[in-house]
Design an enzyme around this catalytic site. Structure first.
Site, short mmCIF file in Angstrom:
data_model
loop_
_atom_site.label_atom_id
_atom_site.label_comp_id
_atom_site.label_asym_id
_atom_site.label_seq_id
_atom_site.Cartn_x
_atom_site.Cartn_y
_atom_site.Cartn_z
N HIS A 1 9.55 77.00 10.09
CA HIS A 1 9.89 75.71 10.68
C HIS A 1 11.30 75.26 10.28
O HIS A 1 11.98 74.58 11.06
CB HIS A 1 8.84 74.67 10.30
CG HIS A 1 7.57 74.83 11.05
ND1 HIS A 1 6.46 75.47 10.52
CD2 HIS A 1 7.22 74.48 12.33
CE1 HIS A 1 5.49 75.48 11.42
NE2 HIS A 1 5.91 74.89 12.51
N ASP A 50 0.77 70.69 15.52
CA ASP A 50 0.40 70.67 14.11
C ASP A 50 1.24 69.70 13.29
O ASP A 50 0.93 69.43 12.13
CB ASP A 50 0.51 72.08 13.52
CG ASP A 50 1.83 72.76 13.84
OD1 ASP A 50 2.88 72.09 13.79
OD2 ASP A 50 1.81 73.97 14.16
N GLU A 98 2.24 67.66 23.42
CA GLU A 98 1.26 68.69 23.03
C GLU A 98 0.09 68.67 24.01
O GLU A 98 -0.41 67.60 24.38
CB GLU A 98 0.76 68.41 21.60
CG GLU A 98 -0.47 69.19 21.17
CD GLU A 98 -0.27 70.70 21.19
OE1 GLU A 98 -1.16 71.41 21.69
OE2 GLU A 98 0.79 71.16 20.71
N ALA A 127 3.56 70.89 28.86
CA ALA A 127 4.99 70.69 28.65
C ALA A 127 5.78 70.83 29.95
O ALA A 127 6.69 70.03 30.22
CB ALA A 127 5.50 71.71 27.62
N ASP A 152 8.53 74.60 20.34
CA ASP A 152 7.64 75.20 19.33
C ASP A 152 6.34 75.57 20.04
O ASP A 152 5.30 74.93 19.88
CB ASP A 152 7.39 74.21 18.20
CG ASP A 152 6.63 74.83 17.04
OD1 ASP A 152 6.55 76.08 16.97
OD2 ASP A 152 6.09 74.07 16.21
#
Length: 545
Positions: free
Chosen positions: A306, A328, A348, A383, A401
């Protein structure tokens, strides 16, 4: 060899008259069609259950679905031919087939999971054991489903003779409607409320009850005394096996998950989108997050990944940040470490993952309770769909991500259209960063994503960072042919304009290796001959690199 007709056995004769039924012929015919409906629904549930299990445990949903469905359809044709020999004993044959089908189909999920969990890592001759078992179950279930149709046709004709076209139309109408109900029940009812193991076992229970009730209730006078008792005892035995398996399914599933994911499994949740498994994360143990069987967060490597994803993109203006995926909360954690951040939007798809990131003690501690920060705003949406309605030039940084580009379902998130929409929401001078999969293990896929970004109008800087030797594989890959390449992550830092941004990182963070232009040119040419998630690269990549 396909025969024009099935010859009668010596001494046998066609049915002399209608079957002696305990109900009126119209009611009996209706009950047969109801049984057709139920059996068709159960058969489709077995098919979908095999496809889903193979995709979760073995990956590549397109390949697994193709194998299961093609083998099963082929076996159905063979089963129909074989069943012609049983039509003089249609009632007994149908009862026996439903009993065996209920046992094989109902227990198939548990057997596949057991073989994968406890023998999938043996290697050697048994390296392809789980895949061979998948084909064997597909073949057996297909044979049994295919044998149902000729025998049900014979039973319908036993009640009342009618022209073949009318009988076929009635039977297939009930069959197709049943298949529709089974196909909808699997994802919307069985999977979310019962899980795959219990859902398959209860489907087998419905199957054996429906078949047994039809034969022993409606056509019992077509059976000998011995046949009736044999079918009754066999059906009760199968019901006993399925009931025992249902009672033990919870303990079995927990033990199998520990065998696959490790002994620290704490959470196993089937959301509306995917299966989420959390292992560790408490009492000082590293946390691993698995999504549909693939390792998404590796405890020892998570921070390296990350930091390498987020910090190079934050080197320029970064007041407004958009994170695509990243439910997450770990990418948001890294974004919030930078001063000057005024707003972080997270898009998300899975609300269940968002809920775990907010409330699970291990995952929320790992992401630094990022979702409690008032600057972070969460939107539950796809997305690509969300980007189509997003405001223009609204963000200084876009962080993708997202799932690995090698996963079929995520292909659209690495397309030229997707990057064109991402470019539209970037403000002048803004940056986009993309995780494009491992460079060492799948270089062609990595460079295909790079070429797609260039085709969308970005200038791109490719870079990678190495992880631990055991870190961040695509999932619990137990195949003997797993890649021996070094574990790494490949990233692409992109910006609008002619010059590519240079990826930089805090000297105390992970070491970034910038990939050279000659390597880019060589591998980009190879990318034109590869595929991402089953789509030809030419559909994603502009021909100029």
């Amino acid at each position: 060899m396909i025969e024009p007709h099935a010859p009668a056995r010596p001494g046998a004769s066609p049915w002399a008259g209608p079957a002696r039924l305990p109900v009126r012929p119209g009611t009996g015919r209706f009950l047969v069609l109801v049984c057709v409906f139920v059996c068709a629904a159960c058969g489709l549930v077995y098919e979908l259950e095999l496809v889903a299990f193979a995709s979760y445990l073995m990956g590549d949903s397109v390949t697994q679905a193709s194998v299961v469905l093609s083998v099963m359809v082929f076996a159905m044709g063979i089963g129909s031919l074989v069943a012609k020999r049983l039509r003089w004993h249609a009632a007994a044959g149908f009862g026996a087939i439903e009993t065996v089908l209920a046992l094989v189909g109902g227990c198939s999920a548990m057997a596949l999971y057991a073989v994968f969990a406890w023998t999938g890592g043996w290697g050697g001759v048994w390296a392809a054991g789980p895949r061979c078992l998948l084909v064997a179950f597909s073949l057996a279930i297909g044979l049994l489903i295919g044998a149902e149709v000729p025998l049900l046709m014979e039973l319908i004709q036993r009640i009342r003779r009618q022209d073949a076209g009318g009988a076929v139309a009635d039977l297939f109408a009930a069959d197709y409607v049943g298949a529709l109900v089974g196909g909808l029940a699997f994802p919307f009812l069985l999977l979310p409320f019962l899980g795959q193991l219990t859902g398959a076992l209860l489907t087998g229970t419905v199957n054996v009850v429906a078949g047994g009730a039809l034969v022993l209730g409606l056509f019992r006078r077509d059976l000998t005394r011995r046949a009736r008792w044999t079918l009754l005892v066999a059906g009760l035995a199968v019901l006993g096996v399925l009931a025992s398996a249902v009672a033990l399914a919870g303990d079995f599933e927990r033990a199998a998950r520990r065998a696959v994911y490790g002994r620290d499994v704490r959470v196993a949740l089937q959301t509306d989108v995917q299966e989420v498994v959390l292992a560790g994360g408490t009492h000082g143990r590293p946390l691993d997050l698995f999504l549909d069987g693939r390792l998404r967060v590796g405890g020892r490597d998570e921070r390296t990944y990350h930091e390498a994803l987020v910090h190079p993109a934050m080197a320029g203006p970064h007041a407004r940040v958009l994170i695509l995926g990243g439910g997450d909360g770990l990418a948001a954690r890294e974004v919030l470490r930078h001063g000057g951040v005024r707003r972080v939007d997270v898009v998300e798809l899975d609300p269940g993952l968002i809920g775990l990131a907010r409330h699970d003690p291990g995952l929320s501690a790992l992401n630094g309770h990022a979702y409690d920060d008032p600057r972070v705003r969460v939107t539950t949406a796809d997305a690509l769909t969300w980007l189509r309605g997003a405001p223009k030039s609204a963000y200084d940084v876009v962080i993708a991500d997202l799932p690995d580009p090698g996963i079929t379902a995520s292909t659209k998130l690495y397309s030229q259209e997707f990057y064109g929409l991402a470019r539209r929401v970037l403000a002048p001078g803004g940056r986009l960063v993309v995780h494009a999969g491992p460079v060492a293990a799948r270089p062609r896929a990595f460079w295909t994503v790079s070429a797609t970004l260039r085709a969308a109008g970005f200038a791109v800087s490719p870079y990678r960072v190495l992880g631990h030797d055991s870190g961040f594989p695509a999932g619990p890959d137990r195949s003997a042919g797993a890649s021996r390449a070094p574990h790494d992550w490949g990233f692409l830092l992109a910006a609008q304009g002619p010059s590519a941004p240079r990826p930089t990182l805090d000297p105390r963070g992970p070491h970034l290796r910038t990939l050279t232009r000659p390597a880019l040119a060589a591998d980009a040419r190879a990318a034109s001959r590869t595929r991402i998630g089953g789509l030809p690269a030419s559909t994603l990549v502009h021909p100029r690199y």
